[in-house]
Design a protein around this motif. Structure first.
Motif: not given
Length: 127
Positions: A98-127
């Protein structure tokens, strides 16, 4: 072959149905913490959403005794109303991890309510 309802949108706005081959869940926090900020457990906001996942970039972070990798991905999904940067993407990869991605930005493509893009960040920690 592009989805019929998505391909009517004009040039550059088509999405091939075969490209959306990852099943994700968009999660939101329920409840608040002692400071009245969102802080309860994560619950499903939109489950079983088909998505196209594109790797955008990554970098390594070294902080004294901790090593981390910051990975940025772009998810293209059918429009889901109410998605915000306060949410996260839950993705079960092919290895069963299971991988988790924090959503950074949400874009409703062309403001038409059909497609959206989510820019998301995943952080791996190795302590």
């Amino acid at each position: 072959m592009p989805l019929a309802r998505l391909s009517r949108r004009g040039s550059g706005a088509t999405v091939a149905i075969g490209g959306m081959d990852r099943l994700i869940t968009i999660e939101t926090r329920t409840g608040t913490n002692a400071y009245n900020q969102p802080g309860g457990p994560w619950t499903a906001f939109a489950a079983n959403v088909w998505a196209k996942m594109d790797h955008v970039g990554g970098r390594e972070i070294v902080n004294q005794t901790e090593y981390a990798a910051e990975i940025t991905d772009l998810f293209t999904i059918p429009y889901v109303a109410g998605v915000s940067p306060k949410m996260r993407v839950n993705y079960l990869d092919i290895d069963g991890k299971t991988r988790y991605f924090d959503i950074l930005f949400v874009d409703n493509v062309e403001q038409r309510g059909l497609i959206m893009t989510l820019l998301a960040k995943e952080i791996y920690s190795n302590t």
